[in-house]
Design a protein around this motif. Sequence first.
Motif, PDB file in Angstrom:
ATOM      1  N   ILE A  29      -9.237 -36.811  22.344  1.00 27.79           N
ATOM      2  CA  ILE A  29      -8.375 -35.906  21.571  1.00 27.79           C
ATOM      3  C   ILE A  29      -9.050 -35.548  20.250  1.00 27.79           C
ATOM      4  CG2 ILE A  29      -6.113 -35.553  20.554  1.00 27.79           C
ATOM      5  CD1 ILE A  29      -5.018 -37.695  22.353  1.00 27.79           C
ATOM      6  N   LEU A  30      -9.670 -36.547  19.612  1.00 30.88           N
ATOM      7  CA  LEU A  30     -10.339 -36.279  18.341  1.00 30.88           C
ATOM      8  C   LEU A  30     -11.436 -35.225  18.503  1.00 30.88           C
ATOM      9  CD1 LEU A  30     -10.894 -39.595  16.367  1.00 30.88           C
ATOM     10  CD2 LEU A  30      -9.950 -37.450  15.537  1.00 30.88           C
ATOM     11  N   LEU A  55      -5.475 -20.612  18.640  1.00 30.09           N
ATOM     12  CA  LEU A  55      -6.752 -20.950  19.278  1.00 30.09           C
ATOM     13  C   LEU A  55      -6.560 -21.546  20.665  1.00 30.09           C
ATOM     14  CD1 LEU A  55      -8.643 -22.517  16.232  1.00 30.09           C
ATOM     15  CD2 LEU A  55      -8.984 -20.271  17.242  1.00 30.09           C
ATOM     16  N   ALA A 112     -11.730 -33.041  20.860  1.00 30.39           N
ATOM     17  CA  ALA A 112     -11.115 -31.746  21.168  1.00 30.39           C
ATOM     18  C   ALA A 112     -10.540 -31.096  19.913  1.00 30.39           C
ATOM     19  CB  ALA A 112     -10.022 -31.930  22.221  1.00 30.39           C
ATOM     20  N   THR A 113      -9.924 -31.906  19.056  1.00 33.15           N
ATOM     21  CA  THR A 113      -9.359 -31.361  17.821  1.00 33.15           C
ATOM     22  C   THR A 113     -10.442 -30.639  17.027  1.00 33.15           C
ATOM     23  OG1 THR A 113      -7.770 -33.166  17.700  1.00 33.15           O
ATOM     24  CG2 THR A 113      -8.162 -31.932  15.688  1.00 33.15           C
ATOM     25  N   TYR A 114     -11.611 -31.279  16.906  1.00 30.28           N
ATOM     26  CA  TYR A 114     -12.656 -30.662  16.082  1.00 30.28           C
ATOM     27  C   TYR A 114     -13.353 -29.524  16.802  1.00 30.28           C
ATOM     28  CZ  TYR A 114     -11.458 -33.405  12.227  1.00 30.28           C
ATOM     29  OH  TYR A 114     -10.740 -33.896  11.166  1.00 30.28           O
ATOM     30  N   TYR A 115     -13.196 -29.468  18.113  1.00 28.95           N
ATOM     31  CA  TYR A 115     -13.674 -28.288  18.829  1.00 28.95           C
ATOM     32  C   TYR A 115     -12.938 -27.057  18.309  1.00 28.95           C
ATOM     33  CZ  TYR A 115     -14.313 -24.958  22.615  1.00 28.95           C
ATOM     34  OH  TYR A 115     -14.595 -23.832  23.333  1.00 28.95           O
ATOM     35  N   PHE A 116     -11.629 -27.220  18.102  1.00 28.78           N
ATOM     36  CA  PHE A 116     -10.843 -26.074  17.633  1.00 28.78           C
ATOM     37  C   PHE A 116     -10.999 -25.859  16.133  1.00 28.78           C
ATOM     38  CE2 PHE A 116      -8.700 -27.042  21.650  1.00 28.78           C
ATOM     39  CZ  PHE A 116      -8.789 -25.791  22.237  1.00 28.78           C
ATOM     40  N   PHE A 142      -2.546 -33.055  17.815  1.00 29.24           N
ATOM     41  CA  PHE A 142      -3.369 -32.063  18.502  1.00 29.24           C
ATOM     42  C   PHE A 142      -2.520 -30.898  19.005  1.00 29.24           C
ATOM     43  CE2 PHE A 142      -5.332 -30.290  22.322  1.00 29.24           C
ATOM     44  CZ  PHE A 142      -6.600 -30.004  21.861  1.00 29.24           C
ATOM     45  N   LEU A 170      -1.791 -39.011  18.063  1.00 33.94           N
ATOM     46  CA  LEU A 170      -2.927 -38.095  18.184  1.00 33.94           C
ATOM     47  C   LEU A 170      -2.553 -36.879  19.040  1.00 33.94           C
ATOM     48  CD1 LEU A 170      -6.055 -40.394  18.661  1.00 33.94           C
ATOM     49  CD2 LEU A 170      -5.527 -38.924  16.739  1.00 33.94           C
ATOM     50  N   LEU A 198      -4.144 -29.544  12.640  1.00 33.80           N
ATOM     51  CA  LEU A 198      -5.394 -29.255  11.937  1.00 33.80           C
ATOM     52  C   LEU A 198      -5.994 -27.881  12.254  1.00 33.80           C
ATOM     53  CD1 LEU A 198      -7.193 -32.717  12.041  1.00 33.80           C
ATOM     54  CD2 LEU A 198      -6.111 -31.605  10.107  1.00 33.80           C
ATOM     55  N   PHE A 199      -5.447 -27.203  13.250  1.00 34.47           N
ATOM     56  CA  PHE A 199      -5.980 -25.855  13.537  1.00 34.47           C
ATOM     57  C   PHE A 199      -4.834 -24.958  13.993  1.00 34.47           C
ATOM     58  CE2 PHE A 199      -6.535 -28.617  17.212  1.00 34.47           C
ATOM     59  CZ  PHE A 199      -5.815 -27.935  18.174  1.00 34.47           C
TER      60      PHE A 199
END
Lengths: 291, 292, 326
Positions: B52-53, A215, B55-59, A205, A201, A210-211
Amino acid sequence: MDNQLITYFQDNVAPDKSEVRQIWGIFWGQLKIFMTYRTWVVTDTFNTIVSIAIYYFLSLQVQPSQIAASGYGTSYLAFSLIGIAFANYLWFCINRISHSMQSEIREGTFETIASSPIRMRSYLFGQAARGFLVGLYYMVGALAVGVYGFNAPLHFEPAALLTSSLVLVFMVLSHLGLGIFIAGIVLVYKQADPVTFMVSLFMEFFAGALFPLQLLSNYPPLAIASELMPYTYALDALRKSLIQGATLASQDILFDLAVLVVYAVILLPLGLWSFNVGYDRIRTEGTTSSY
Amino acid sequence: MESDKIIQMLQEPTVRSKTTLAEKAKAFIVRDFKIYWTYKFWVVFDVIDIAILVATYYFVAQIITPAHLVAEGYSSGDYFTFAMLGIAFSQYVQNSVHGLTEGVRDEQWTGTIETILSSATSYRSYLLGASLFRFLYGTIILVGALGLGLLIGGKVILTPSTLATGAVFALLLVSGHLAIGAMSAGIVVMIKRGDPIAWGFTWLTQLVSGVFYPLGLLPWYLKWVGFALPLTYSLDGIRRTFMNGETFFDSAVLQTDLVALIAFIIIMVPLSLQVFAWAYRRSQRQGTLGQY
Amino acid sequence: MNDHSIETIGITKEYPGKEKPLVAVDHTDLLIRSGELFGLLGPNGAGKTTLIKMLCTLILPTEGTAKVGGYDIVKEAAKVRETIGWLHGETGGRALYWRLSARDNLRFYAYIQNVPSDVARKRIEALLEFFDLKREADSLVKDYSTGMKVRVMLARTLLPNPPILLLDEPTVGLDAQTAIETRKLIQTLNRELHKTILLTSHNLYEVEKLCERVAIINTGKIVALGTMDQLAHLIHEAKTVEVRLEGTDGEAATQIIQQLDLIRRVMMSERSGDGWIIRAEVSDLDSAIPRIANALAGNFRIRGISEIRPHLEEIFVKITEGNNHG
């Protein structure tokens, strides 16, 4: 009856100490064991397809301009597909070593290995080789589903494929030490799945699976952590080659490869060393098996 | 040898009273907590994982257009809150399904399942008991995840009535998933394989229940699969409650969600217990209960 | 060099305990000669398995060391591993790959034991044949019975043909027929191929039958060591006389025997078929037999009076009990 058997044990046979043969033996045995888990392969294949579908529907909400700004084309599906498929591949490779270590300790087979003349190094490389091969099936499958099932715009020309394959090899080498290190943790604590899952994970991250990493620029500590992850460089090179068709002629890719090589050179010996520390520790504690 | 003392003890007549359900529940929770406590540093991993998950979707939220959410009726169009609720609650129930199948699998491995099922405890109490601690633990992680989400920018409407409505949905969600958990535990007992089923189910729910995107983006056939799962209704209900401030009294959509969930539970709870009982009897017949 | 001996030099293993360290093996000196078939006995938790695992290089000693085949188990662990074959029968086949067949388990083991492929192929077939595994050789080990699993483990241990065998409970879980065959095999391996064998077993009969010398270990220490005869002499109290009488009423005879001054205690007095058996511990064997015969003469018909030699089992219980109480 006895005597017939005895005849096979009377000759003095010189042992075949080839390390390649030892690695092959571990690889062969582990692959055979894997083949007996058919349900796993079927459900994992299903899960791979479903996860790509999830990213496809997620991508429908993403503004293409935002992805374009990151410099990896305009398709979020292609962007996340590469991010996730290769992260999963890495996780599979890393996790396999520690996971089979765990079951070998649990089932008592580790003691048989540890009391045999095989080198621990050969054992670990054999385990890893199995993970790499099986992981390849899921990774190639994921990419194929993304490209042919959901029209992710990826470059599959020979030059791009060759480049990405090379990046893949160095990506694996730069993370192998980490996998062996976690296997060392398993030796001592007998369980590590939560650790490998967390590591994966973190990798996803901080490497921006995924982004776009831009950012993170508002958060300097996160941005620095991201630059320290070897996967960040592997992912950058993979996206550049598979999305934009960049080849080894590109300086960016050469730079990424160089970083991966540096990580491999540092992490691999470190991983083997820490594994040996763990190995000696369980021999001191007398816990080479745990039932 | 001390065999005399043992014999003496066994000669006293045993009064076998039925242990009350509450006592059994307590016994299971205490047992699972004690087992869990031996792995206590795992809590750290669970907390970090969900952080972490989130936070990932925050971005991810920063590159997403709100149009689809608004079109689906989530009026704020705030993707981060949408995803945060989706992830937190789907993790919550998946942990419980995983937890139950893994628990059963572990007990098959260590052989304790044979001990328990040959004791005076019925399989119903066993299943319920085995899931209790997981749900309790899951709730703590859920609250933690939501807290973190709110801290980094999630926006929810918190009033007594939205909290009550949300709690009802959460409760129904849990009951529905207990049924699914029991069913998959039955399959585990039968085919002796835990993880693949639980994982397959996890991925499927994530695909069709709208964890990461509104259902409007799915083609009709996947939408219909989603309508068969309790998570779909609960997520919709929970999101409308906390993102729009709707309650049962003023929203026809929430009423539909509620009815669908109750119907699911009425059908699935007895059915899944039947499936477990059938699978259990089958492995009893084949003598494969404690096999690995 | 043909040194296939096992020698422990003050070997000690301590595990950290809650209050004081737990000493599993306590400054043990033991010499097993090249080509010897040696038995090691001890109650559960006496330190047998820890000692053997140290010899296998799986556990590092806290103090002292050992030489296996002339190699130091700490400094030359790799050499030791090439010299030994280890069997842990107590695991009941847990230490095999259950998701591989017997043949594949052996092939796998040939790889990691550096056995060349052509030699391995021949030996695997011969071993499968000997252990009666041929028919099931290609089905997965997980479907085998415990006895079959132990046979696969035995085959695996022999496959690399090591000069030193450490057999920890080799016949546990085997049916009687296979156990007999296996004992014969162990004897043949020792006599014809001159293998040094260290054997532990809960089956004392087995140790008594196979081993030239036996050591008894208790709470980490060797408490007795020697041939069977030497061990029997160690327990001087164990002088037992057996009296066999005709007729099924021995109670009166038992009372007479009990009153003799050289009788320590009557251990057994019971009907046996159409006769009666009385066993008694005596203080002086030589005068006991005529004294008993005299006391009973006239009133009872004596079938026989004889001395009973202690079994290893009795020696074992006596020594470990005495050791625990003293």
